[in-house]
Design an enzyme around this catalytic site. Structure first.
Site, PDB file in Angstrom:
ATOM      1  N   HIS A 122       0.815  -1.221   0.000  1.00  0.00           N
ATOM      2  CA  HIS A 122       0.000   0.000   0.000  1.00  0.00           C
ATOM      3  C   HIS A 122       0.849   1.272   0.000  1.00  0.00           C
ATOM      4  CE1 HIS A 122       0.423  -0.156   4.524  1.00  0.00           C
ATOM      5  NE2 HIS A 122       0.464   1.154   4.354  1.00  0.00           N
ATOM      6  N   ASP A 152       0.042  -7.637   1.446  1.00  0.00           N
ATOM      7  CA  ASP A 152       0.493  -6.243   1.534  1.00  0.00           C
ATOM      8  C   ASP A 152       2.011  -6.136   1.583  1.00  0.00           C
ATOM      9  OD1 ASP A 152       0.205  -3.517   1.596  1.00  0.00           O
ATOM     10  OD2 ASP A 152      -0.075  -3.393   3.766  1.00  0.00           O
ATOM     11  N   SER A 227       4.700   2.442   7.977  1.00  0.00           N
ATOM     12  CA  SER A 227       4.295   1.270   7.208  1.00  0.00           C
ATOM     13  C   SER A 227       5.440   0.781   6.338  1.00  0.00           C
ATOM     14  CB  SER A 227       3.093   1.606   6.323  1.00  0.00           C
ATOM     15  OG  SER A 227       1.935   1.789   7.082  1.00  0.00           O
TER      16      SER A 227
END
Length: 503
Positions: A122, A152, A227
């Site tokens: 992402h 992911d 992230s």
């Protein structure tokens, strides 16, 4: 005398503790990976150069067909206001208006000195350009090697030339225990590395992010921009990739999630070798068991994965799997929860022959299967959810009402097929009414559901179902196993056989 002996004992104890401490330092593995140091400084200093900042640029196209500016009376002050507003938003609606650029930031880490870098999918999704900034502020343009939205993860590559890179190794996330210390490092917003410490709060978390959810949960602070950053154990090994948080404000509240290394490593290996992920596949759709289902088929507990449908072209059919089987073991691994099976199958090498222990006809049986390769767009392996369907009135003819279950069914008619969107080739009987707060409603049944089997026998009319219900009640069976289909899913339901008159 007593005091002297006590002093001697204390001195001996101190010597013993000191000796054990020295042994723990000298013998590899003596101290657990979860043992915290007096300071994280040495560990952080060693690991920070491996963590990078990821920035991306994406081109946003000017929307087509934008509405015209409203018409205002001459000289209205709103005319100029709307004109400026629309120009800012979309170039005034001009077809030749320039595209706009959007940027995003995240973190990543180096796994190979040749320039391979891991981050979240992402972070780089839909990016036109990807830049990587190292710990010393050196910037490289990166290319995308491959990505996997299902877990992911993304693998990037930079060309470092003579620039030395500091890679970090993966560890065994399966060894991580709840309560073990972990270090989370990120490089958010390009400010430089940030280090936070915490513990493993939970394992195998399912947050409905994808079909293979198996997250490590931590209370180490993971904020926006972190992230794709690594989660380390106390040996400096990556045991997770920080991916998500639960927070009402967007900041850390101590609930963060990381993709475990045991799940990430095979994915990254495939991305590096093939540019895509090659997953194992059995070609079955599965669902979880509830207490009534387990009791109906004679299982002592609710463990296992119930096979709702076997793909006619999949390896499962060739292995002899059937609708209604319950998979209890796969390749030596117990299926304690339904959601475990898709992950075990997906991570199995393609072409490997495996043994499945199943529950069929009231006993354990064994079948052997050769794991195939998952197609690009396979049918969902897991049956989820309880979709809402339109409310309908009960039918007038060919109707069976089961008051104890709160269920009314009808023969299929052209009108009912049209009302519920049931295809012409579909066979069975249709649910026309489900009473609120009834056993049928509790099981998720809705008007429009198609009952195609009961007790593993085809159902083609309400009379077929009524006969099986009577037989079950006479035999003292507490529930009847129905196979139910609608446009969204195919599943099994154990319908309680409460006493009640049929009409």
């Amino acid at each position: 005398m007593f005091i002297a002996r006590r002093d001697q004992s204390l001195a001996a104890a101190r010597r013993l503790i000191g000796a054990l401490a020295v042994i723990a330092l000298l013998v590899p593995g003596m101290a657990r990976a979860g043992t915290p140091p007096n300071s994280f400084a040495d560990l952080a200093e060693r690991l920070l150069p491996a963590v990078v900042n990821i920035s991306t640029t994406q081109t946003l196209k000017t929307p087509q067909g934008v509405p015209e500016m409203p018409q205002f009376p001459p000289g209205s002050p709103l005319e100029e206001f709307f004109k400026e507003f629309m120009e800012r938003q979309n170039g005034g609606g001009r077809p030749d208006a320039p595209s706009r650029k959007a940027t995003s930031l995240g973190s990543g880490f180096i796994i190979d000195a040749a320039g391979y870098i891991v981050t979240n999918n992402h972070v780089i999704a839909d990016a036109d350009e990807i830049s990587v900034k190292l710990h010393d502020d050196t910037v490289f343009q990166a290319t995308l090697v491959g990505r996997d939205p299902k877990v992911d993860l993304a693998l990037l590559k930079i060309e470092p030339g003579k620039k030395p890179l500091v890679p970090v190794p993966f560890g065994n996330s399966d060894e991580a225990r709840v309560g073990d210390w972990v270090l989370a490092i990120g490089n958010p917003f390009g400010f430089g590395g940030t280090v936070t410490a915490g513990i493993v709060s939970a394992r195998a978390r399912d947050i409905n992010a994808g079909p293979y959810d198996d997250f490590l949960q931590t209370d180490a602070a993971i904020n926006r921009g972190n992230s794709g950053g690594p989660m380390f154990n106390m040996r400096g090994e990556v045991i997770g990739i920080n991916s998500a948080i639960i927070s009402p404000s967007g900041g850390s509240i101590g609930i963060g999630f990381a993709v475990p290394a045991s799940l990430a490593v095979p994915v990254l290996d495939d991305l590096r070798k093939f540019g895509k992920v090659r997953r194992g596949w059995l070609g079955i759709r599965i669902q979880s068991l509830d207490t009534d289902m387990a009791e109906n088929i004679g299982l002592p507990d609710q463990k296992g994965a119930l096979v709702a449908k076997v793909d006619p072209a999949g390896p499962g059919l060739k292995a002899g799997l059937k609708d209604g089987d319950v998979v209890l073991k796969f390749d030596g691994k117990d299926i304690t929860e339904m959601r475990r099976l898709p992950r075990y199958v997906a991570s199995t090498p393609i072409g490997k022959k495996v043994e499945l222990v199943i529950w069929r006809d009231g006993r354990r049986q064994t079948v052997n299967a050769t794991v195939g390769e998952m197609p690009e767009d396979p049918a969902e392996q897991q049956v989820k959810g309880k979709p809402e369907t339109p409310k309908a009135q009960a039918g007038k003819d060919g109707v069976l009402t089961i008051p104890g279950a709160g269920l009314t069914v009808s023969s299929l008619t052209p009108q009912l097929r049209e009302r519920f969107g049931i295809e012409d080739e579909s066979k069975g009987i249709v649910v026309t009414e489900v009473k609120p707060d009834s056993p049928a409603a509790d099981k998720g049944m809705r008007p429009g559901d198609l009952i195609i089997e009961a007790d593993h026998k085809p159902v083609r009319s309400p009379a077929d179902l009524g006969k099986l219900i009577d037989e079950g009640r006479r035999a003292g069976t507490k529930s009847l196993l129905l196979r139910v289909e609608n446009p969204q899913q195919l599943r099994y339901i154990a319908l309680p056989l409460a006493e009640g008159k049929k009409k």
